[in-house]
Design a protein around this motif. Structure first.
Motif, mmCIF file in Angstrom:
data_model
loop_
_atom_site.group_PDB
_atom_site.id
_atom_site.type_symbol
_atom_site.label_atom_id
_atom_site.label_comp_id
_atom_site.label_asym_id
_atom_site.label_seq_id
_atom_site.Cartn_x
_atom_site.Cartn_y
_atom_site.Cartn_z
ATOM 1 N N ASP A 1 -26.314 6.855 -21.540
ATOM 2 C CA ASP A 1 -26.653 6.516 -20.161
ATOM 3 C C ASP A 1 -26.397 5.029 -19.950
ATOM 4 N N LEU A 2 -25.497 4.721 -19.059
ATOM 5 C CA LEU A 2 -25.160 3.330 -18.779
ATOM 6 C C LEU A 2 -25.897 2.869 -17.539
ATOM 7 N N GLY A 3 -26.260 1.619 -17.523
ATOM 8 C CA GLY A 3 -26.942 1.048 -16.376
ATOM 9 C C GLY A 3 -27.382 -0.357 -16.708
ATOM 10 N N PRO A 4 -28.194 -0.953 -15.871
ATOM 11 C CA PRO A 4 -28.594 -2.346 -16.061
ATOM 12 C C PRO A 4 -29.363 -2.597 -17.354
ATOM 13 N N ASP A 5 -29.989 -1.557 -17.919
ATOM 14 C CA ASP A 5 -30.762 -1.746 -19.144
ATOM 15 C C ASP A 5 -29.938 -1.558 -20.413
ATOM 16 N N ALA A 6 -28.696 -1.118 -20.291
ATOM 17 C CA ALA A 6 -27.854 -0.883 -21.465
ATOM 18 C C ALA A 6 -27.239 -2.189 -21.963
ATOM 19 N N THR A 7 -27.094 -2.277 -23.273
ATOM 20 C CA THR A 7 -26.354 -3.377 -23.891
ATOM 21 C C THR A 7 -25.122 -2.774 -24.542
ATOM 22 N N ILE A 8 -23.962 -3.262 -24.163
ATOM 23 C CA ILE A 8 -22.708 -2.738 -24.673
ATOM 24 C C ILE A 8 -22.080 -3.768 -25.604
ATOM 25 N N GLY A 9 -21.745 -3.323 -26.805
ATOM 26 C CA GLY A 9 -21.042 -4.178 -27.753
ATOM 27 C C GLY A 9 -19.560 -4.179 -27.440
ATOM 28 N N LEU A 10 -18.950 -5.337 -27.508
ATOM 29 C CA LEU A 10 -17.513 -5.490 -27.312
ATOM 30 C C LEU A 10 -16.938 -6.000 -28.627
ATOM 31 N N PHE A 11 -16.193 -5.140 -29.301
ATOM 32 C CA PHE A 11 -15.699 -5.411 -30.653
ATOM 33 C C PHE A 11 -14.201 -5.679 -30.617
#
Length: 89
Positions: free
Chosen positions: A22-32
């Motif tokens: 679930d993506l949204g304002p509370d998600a943290t996405i790693g960029l590798f």
């Protein structure tokens, strides 16, 4: 004429897709990104798209040299809900 598959014989095993995050304002996405040219450029565009389409605000970068294996830290793994990887040339 006889054609031969150069890949050899192999079995195909069906694997289910990973659960969707679930993506949204509370998600943290790693960029590798590895050290290859334009990997960071691609990930900047992906991050912008996630921000615009899903409201994601937190991104965590992880960079490595192209010739080295990725040694993700426990902190990076624990903090990220999902990771997008780019290995570009």
């Amino acid at each position: 004429m006889e054609l031969t598959n150069p890949c050899g014989a192999f079995d195909v095993k069906s694997t289910p897709l990973a659960p969707r995050v679930d993506l949204g304002p509370d998600a943290t996405i790693g960029l590798f990104a590895n050290d290859k040219k334009n990997a960071d450029v691609l990930l900047e565009h992906v991050g912008r798209g996630l921000r615009e389409s899903h409201g994601v605000e937190r991104f965590r970068w992880f960079r490595k040299e192209a010739t080295q294996p990725a040694a993700f830290t426990d902190e990076f793994i624990a903090e990220c809900h999902a990771v997008v990887g780019a290995v570009c040339d």
